[in-house]
Design an enzyme around this catalytic site. Structure first.
Site: not given
Length: 826
Positions: A526, A645
């Protein structure tokens, strides 16, 4: 005696013909392939024979597919436009007359008089050296998926090969480009639809003007995506396609050809690149653990960037599934094709327009708001107002739509293409209004449908008013119960030890971010927006707090599950983790509110190009801070959290330049969609551990690998994916790096220097030697140990912290096998 000879000949003939359905090792004039028979590559990786696409109703094609993958995955098709309709009559053979490989069969088996016809032939190029004995040629399938026709008199002479004639798929060691000797192009062409391998409308081809650039074409005429030229190491527009852990992609030009090819780092990896029937090139990896193909990356990344994806009059909407819709007053031209994801036929009008030769008409216009306008409009210079623009369109029977903006009138004649519905987070219009021409009856039908809906709403409203008096008390009690429930929910979340999360409404965050107007960044989960929250104190004064609001995309969790996971994250507090302040869960809208980091992300500070050069002390403190934050996530939480990540974009810097890890816990929130969100994020692929590719279960050691890659970037001050070569004469280039060759992947070069004991050459030249040699050697050795291929060879994050602090002595590491292989290819 004659009977014995006949019997012997029959036995001899049988010895050259494989049993029905059996796998042979080659095809020749004396050993044709009949019916369902197949040939298999030497080590059993690929298989060639007849196949029928799922749902294709008895159409058969000669193809090549992976032998040991349970989901039949076809990589090449011979007779794309001329399918067989009868397997029994099919025969793949080498022609005794000219030595070509050819497929014979019936296209109409219901006709008893019809004879098998040649449906496909290899049609050897005129420049190919002809065999002395054509009838002795043989065809075999190789372990790289290449079907080759070999000279019977000289097996090393390849007369024809399927790699020269790709269909929609490129596999490692295959190529795309141009054969300069024959003038033939090796291009990818999409299937027509999921059941029909006939050539579709999308093509991937090298620039016919002779450059190294590759184009995606619609209808072989319209360019809608470009790779950028080959820079010597990557294609300019798609560095993620070449800078990855799967293969080494290279472009080569010689007097005979110009082409791009891929060579795997690990031959055990199974991957393919497909020009999908949606017009996107997609890379897939076979994951043995899940027995499925995992999507890796796509170009173009946005599906609606594909030209004319939805055909004439179609509307592409990136947020809808499927992405193609028809505007009001239109319907799919072929419902059957649309169910097979073939939208190229577009939409047709439900009611024809009414327009006479003298220009009189009763047609009207329907506005389509907030759209990206179609291409190929025609300007009407005489129209000075919207009314004149509308009139000009109505007077021309071929005019289908118009728009008037900025004093300019534009109209579209005939079918228009590439209309896209736009969306904005704030709800404000960011596109234009297109006025679509509809017949009076068609518009009346639409209005009648709308009127019916309005009448229905009115009746319900009247009914609601009639019952309002009776329901007033119930409604009041219901509202009171909701308010009490919300207060209890806030109280229960804040009462738990270590959690003080605030619950915000959508309106609160929309106001705080000024309709989400200041975007700080974004990724696969997002976008993040800057906001200012205002809070009133008891004395009446107001305080303001800067925050970062992340709008999550693609979540399919219910409200209760989302709140549970967020509550867990609310307990996580560490000096090197970005603090979660609150959240919002309003229907499909899910948002997280974090503390604001005024100095942005590490990638901007380290690679931003603003002239800033972090000192060695700042870099080392960042290394330690990130490592400590990961130790807390791995070992200090009630439930271990694997970040998955770690990269400079997810390391933020506070006012004092202390590092804080962001986006932790996303794997829990995103759930099944996490791997998709991760692998489609630009720039992330270079930090993925090998187990992501091989499909093994992900552990905390995946974060260790990513941390090692970040260490290299902190030491060098450059992206690992950037080329280090003798032509790099900027501020970041050093003589040692230049000596590495024309181009080198930095971790390969750096690992070699660490093993050789020359760690000083690895440091950022901008530091001008102002580093701690002891700390530099520690950091480089820890980085090399962190990126080892096998998980068990990597340290834990706790051990990495101890090593960086000097508590543990770090021995010289080996160069990872995968990087050694990569180095041999550069």
């Amino acid at each position: 005696m004659s009977m014995i000879i006949v019997a012997a000949l029959a036995v001899l003939a049988l010895s050259f013909a494989p049993a029905p359905g059996a796998a042979a090792d080659a095809v020749s004039a004396r050993q044709p392939l009949r019916g369902n028979g197949t040939i298999v590559s030497a080590h059993g990786k690929f298989e060639a024979g007849l196949f029928s696409p799922a749902g294709s109703s008895g159409r058969f094609y000669l193809g090549i597919w992976y032998k040991n993958i349970p989901v039949q995955t076809v990589i090449w098709v011979a007779n794309r436009a001329r399918p067989l309709s009868d397997v029994a009559s099919a025969q793949l053979r080498v022609s005794a007359a000219d030595g070509n490989l050819e497929l014979l069969g019936l296209t109409n088996p219901s006709s008893p008089s019809s004879a098998p016809a040649v449906l496909w032939s290899s049609n050897m190029s005129s420049t190919t050296s002809r065999p002395s004995s054509p009838g002795s040629n043989t065809a075999v399938i190789r372990d790289d998926g290449n079907l080759v026709l070999l000279d019977g008199g000289n097996a090393s002479n390849v007369l024809w090969q399927s790699f020269d004639h790709p269909t929609d798929t490129q596999v490692p060691e295959a190529w795309l480009g141009e054969n300069k000797l024959t003038g033939e192009y090796q291009t990818l062409t999409s299937w027509r639809n999921s059941q029909d391998p006939a050539p579709g409308v999308f093509t991937d081809t090298v620039d016919p003007n002779g450059t190294s650039e590759f184009f995606f074409l619609w209808n072989r005429s319209r360019v809608y995506w470009r790779s950028g030229v080959w820079t010597g190491r990557v294609f300019a527009a798609v560095p993620e396609a070449t800078n990855n852990v799967l293969f080494n992609q290279t472009y080569v030009e010689t007097p005979a050809y110009r082409r791009v090819t891929d060579v795997l780092y690990d031959n055990a990896t199974i991957t393919r690149m497909v020009l999908d029937l949606t017009g996107q090139t997609k890379q897939y990896i076979w994951v043995p653990a899940s027995q499925s193909w995992q999507f890796f990356w796509a170009a173009p990344t946005v599906q609606c960037d594909v030209y004319a994806l939805c055909g004439g009059f179609g509307v592409c909407d990136q947020r809808s599934q499927p992405p193609c819709q028809c505007p009001p007053g239109f319907a799919p031209a072929s419902e059957g094709d649309w169910t097979l994801s073939d939208w190229s036929g577009g939409c047709r009008r439900s009611e024809p327009l009414t327009c006479s030769r003298n220009g009189s008409t009763t047609d009207e216009f329907l506005p389509l708001n907030n759209v990206k306008l179609p291409d190929d409009s025609a300007a009407v210079g005489a129209a000075q107002s919207e009314a004149e623009c509308e009139s000009a369109c109505l007077k021309n029977c071929s005019c289908q739509a118009y728009t008037f903006s900025g004093g300019r009138c534009a109209v579209w004649h005939g079918e228009f293409r590439n209309l896209e519905q736009l969306h904005t987070d704030s709800g404000a219009s960011s596109g234009s209004a297109l006025y679509l021409r509809l017949s009076e009856s068609g518009l009346r039908d639409l209005r009648s449908a709308d009127t019916g809906k309005k009448v229905g709403r009115t009746l319900w409203l009247v009914l609601a008013i009639a019952l309002a008096g009776v329901a007033a008390l119930g409604v009041s009690l219901f509202l009171a119960w909701r308010i009490l429930l919300a207060r209890r929910r806030r109280r229960s979340m804040s009462s738990e030890k270590g959690s003080s999360l605030a619950v915000y409404s959508y309106g609160d965050l929309r106001a705080a971010t000024k309709n989400f107007s200041e975007r700080l960044g974004g990724g696969g989960f997002g976008s993040v927006y800057r906001g200012v929250l205002k809070q009133k104190r008891k004395g009446g004064s107001t305080t303001t707090t800067q925050v970062a609001v992340k709008k999550l995309e693609g979540l399919r969790q219910g409200d209760k599950q989302f709140r549970t996971e967020v509550s867990t994250l609310g307990h996580i507090q560490h000096v090197n983790l970005v603090r979660l302040l609150g959240f919002c869960s309003a229907g499909d809208e899910k948002m997280l509110v974090y503390e604001y980091m005024p100095n942005g992300s590490l990638d901007g500070y380290l690679f931003g190009g603003s002239g800033s050069c972090p000192s060695w002390r700042e870099r080392y403190e960042i290394m330690l801070g990130v490592a400590r934050g990961l130790v807390y996530l791995h070992d200090g939480c009630r439930e271990r959290i694997i970040h998955c990540d770690i990269k400079p974009e997810n390391i933020l810097l506070d006012a004092g330049m202390s590092p804080k890890i962001a986006d932790f816990g996303m794997a829990k929130l995103v759930g099944r969609d996490f791997s998709r969100a991760l692998t489609t994020m630009r720039g992330t692929i270079g930090y993925l551990a090998p187990e992501w590719i091989s499909g093994q279960p992900i552990s905390a050691k995946a974060d260790v690998y990513s941390f090692g890659m970040v260490l290299f970037e902190l030491v060098s001050g450059r992206r690992n994916s950037q080329g280090y070569g003798r032509h790099d004469n900027g501020n970041n280039a050093g003589s040692e790096v230049e000596a590495a060759g024309s181009s080198a992947f930095f971790p390969v070069w750096a690992a070699g220097k660490v093993v050789e004991g020359e760690v000083g050459a690895v440091a950022d030249p901008r530091l001008r030697g102002d580093v701690s040699e002891e700390e530099l050697e520690r950091a480089c050795r820890v980085a090399c140990w962190c990126i080892q291929d096998q998980e068990e060879h990597r340290p834990t994050m706790a051990q990495a912290v101890q090593a960086l602090e000097g508590v543990l002595h770090v021995h010289a590491p080996p160069v990872p096998r995968q990087l050694q292989h990569l180095a041999s290819l550069t």
